[in-house]
Write an enzyme that holds these catalytic residues in place. Sequence first.
Site, PDB file in Angstrom:
ATOM      1  N   CYS A 195     -52.364  -7.391 -15.296  1.00  0.00           N
ATOM      2  CA  CYS A 195     -53.004  -6.961 -16.550  1.00  0.00           C
ATOM      3  C   CYS A 195     -54.517  -7.056 -16.494  1.00  0.00           C
ATOM      4  O   CYS A 195     -55.224  -6.250 -17.112  1.00  0.00           O
ATOM      5  CB  CYS A 195     -52.538  -7.835 -17.721  1.00  0.00           C
ATOM      6  N   GLU A 232     -42.836 -17.113 -27.172  1.00  0.00           N
ATOM      7  CA  GLU A 232     -41.992 -15.921 -27.210  1.00  0.00           C
ATOM      8  C   GLU A 232     -40.660 -16.229 -26.547  1.00  0.00           C
ATOM      9  O   GLU A 232     -40.587 -17.054 -25.635  1.00  0.00           O
ATOM     10  CB  GLU A 232     -42.671 -14.754 -26.485  1.00  0.00           C
ATOM     11  N   SER A 267     -41.281 -11.314 -27.746  1.00  0.00           N
ATOM     12  CA  SER A 267     -42.104 -10.414 -26.958  1.00  0.00           C
ATOM     13  C   SER A 267     -42.003  -9.010 -27.519  1.00  0.00           C
ATOM     14  O   SER A 267     -40.986  -8.629 -28.114  1.00  0.00           O
ATOM     15  CB  SER A 267     -41.608 -10.422 -25.508  1.00  0.00           C
ATOM     16  N   CYS A 273     -48.310  -4.465 -19.098  1.00  0.00           N
ATOM     17  CA  CYS A 273     -46.936  -3.960 -19.204  1.00  0.00           C
ATOM     18  C   CYS A 273     -46.905  -2.585 -19.865  1.00  0.00           C
ATOM     19  O   CYS A 273     -47.563  -2.351 -20.877  1.00  0.00           O
ATOM     20  CB  CYS A 273     -46.079  -4.940 -19.996  1.00  0.00           C
ATOM     21  N   ASP A 306     -48.561 -13.508 -20.550  1.00  0.00           N
ATOM     22  CA  ASP A 306     -47.249 -13.855 -21.083  1.00  0.00           C
ATOM     23  C   ASP A 306     -46.113 -13.660 -20.094  1.00  0.00           C
ATOM     24  O   ASP A 306     -45.162 -14.441 -20.063  1.00  0.00           O
ATOM     25  CB  ASP A 306     -46.964 -13.039 -22.348  1.00  0.00           C
ATOM     26  N   ASP A 336     -51.689  -9.432 -23.431  1.00  0.00           N
ATOM     27  CA  ASP A 336     -51.356  -9.492 -24.861  1.00  0.00           C
ATOM     28  C   ASP A 336     -52.395 -10.164 -25.763  1.00  0.00           C
ATOM     29  O   ASP A 336     -52.990  -9.538 -26.625  1.00  0.00           O
ATOM     30  CB  ASP A 336     -50.028 -10.228 -25.041  1.00  0.00           C
ATOM     31  N   LYS A 337     -52.580 -11.467 -25.623  1.00  0.00           N
ATOM     32  CA  LYS A 337     -53.409 -12.209 -26.584  1.00  0.00           C
ATOM     33  C   LYS A 337     -54.894 -11.969 -26.382  1.00  0.00           C
ATOM     34  O   LYS A 337     -55.696 -12.235 -27.273  1.00  0.00           O
ATOM     35  CB  LYS A 337     -53.122 -13.718 -26.496  1.00  0.00           C
TER      36      LYS A 337
END
Length: 577
Positions: free
Chosen positions: A56, A453, A479, A201, A88, A130-131
């Site tokens: 990522c 998650e 998730s 992702c 994640d 993600d975060k």
Amino acid sequence: MLKGKADKTNLPSRHVTQGPARAPHRSYYYAMGLDEEDIAQPFIGVATCWNEAAPCNISLNRQAQAVKLGVKAASGTPREFTTITVTDGIAMGHEGMRSSLASREAIADTVELTMRGHCYDAIVGLAGCDKSLPGMMMAMVRLNTPSVFMYGGSIMPGRFNGKDVTVQDVFEAVGRHQAGANSDEELRALEKVACPSAGACGGQFTANTMACVSEAIGLALMNSAGAPAPYESRDQYAQASGEAVMNLLEKNIRARDIVTRKSLENAARIVACTGGSTNAGLHLPAIAHEAGIDFDLFDVCDIFHDTPYFVDLKPGGQYVAKDLYEVGGVPVVMKELRKAGLIHEDCMTASGRTMGDELDRIEGEADGKVIYPAANPITQTGGVVGLKGNLAPEGAIVKVAGMSEEEQVFSGPARVFECEEDAFEAVKARGYKEGEVLVIRNEGPSGGPGMREMLATTAALSGQGMGKKVALITDGRFSGATRGFCVGHVGPESAHGGPIGLLEDGDVITINAITGELSVDLTDAELTTRKDNWKGPKETIYASGALWKYAQLVGGARLGAVTHPGAKDEKHIYMDL
């Protein structure tokens, strides 16, 4: 702005570059190769979440160099810095996942501290996992500087047995493997091809959901989120982002001029119509909090409820981010929302133009395959739904994209687990029954700590073919890759004395995503008696360190699991010091 001629009278960087008293400060800049003209220009923070933790983030460093070229071309002086990311997919399914949501606050805090400490005048922020996306956007709004966000891009889909696959398929293959449905060799073959490039992702999981948000909310240039990470076209968007932030600085257009109540509503629309991650219900209130705007989980879910779902993306649908990009990306989706009268067109964007002006420039139209016409959606209501009831007085959230109406109602006896590990072991051992509602508690923001998650557990259920035969509720999170009837963010959380902490095996729970209900068949008196007999929060092993500190500060999921009072209580604006 002409090179070397910027007026820094009202810019933060004057505090470190101007006047005789700042000679020591300037000497540091000379040490790094800057000259007098560079020092006289605005200083632009170029923040990335680059690291080698996961695909990522691995391409962010390269893209940051293109941003810097754009800043320089527009007569600014870029100053690159990095912050952390907790990824994640690698943190999932073990104690490391407790660090994930807390990392959002750490990202926002460290970007804020870096900007403040060095008096940068504006920021371009790049994020991948993600975060890191909401964390970076939160910092921008908190500082209220001219800001441009840029996503690092999605991963390319893998190919396995003639089909596109993502990491979600690997998680679900673990469940099939546990059930004896695939061999060690098949699992090994899949894991080697599922993630073939740099990028986040590929399905409409949290990273791509928040990437879509970045464009819809106005902090990112239109279509900048779409191209997969390996595409060299990302460099063009990166350079344009560097130039754009200089334009915002010249016009004094700041992050809170862009992030308004209306733009937050636009952002919630894009989550709903794409079947995005339930985590957006956590991150949008947190971003709003940084601007002092009241916009909680219920506000988000009200918008979800009356937004059609018309973009067919994984995990509920068939396609991945690359496919969306190839048919026009977020701008075409936004055009469809506009046709349905669901977009506020007067919102400012990172280009310095309004959302309506930006959409007027978009020529693409819905292809009818990845992006359906909004007038002919996959379903009439959004892919994410809010729930409320005596089991969730402060709300809960569930992703229903790809589920039939019949599948959106479930009632059954509770099987209670005190943490995710207990639930995962029970699922692995088939220690549950069809028709049950699995309850995982003590996983909230404070009680976990960290609001983990549950993808390992939900993927195992799906892999066993039981995703539609049981339901699952938790005060933790799911998730964006989760499938099945899985309810997260149940509030108040168990550690705060919420009803989820009072449940016992056999209590009959009803989940109705059509009416928005999450309830347990207990009277108010019965719940009160149980509360009186409640022994208090489960003790955790985190008695010191960052997660202990996080647990002391973090609030409930309804308001975004935030850790500070927010803009409503602030007594200054960074840019105006």
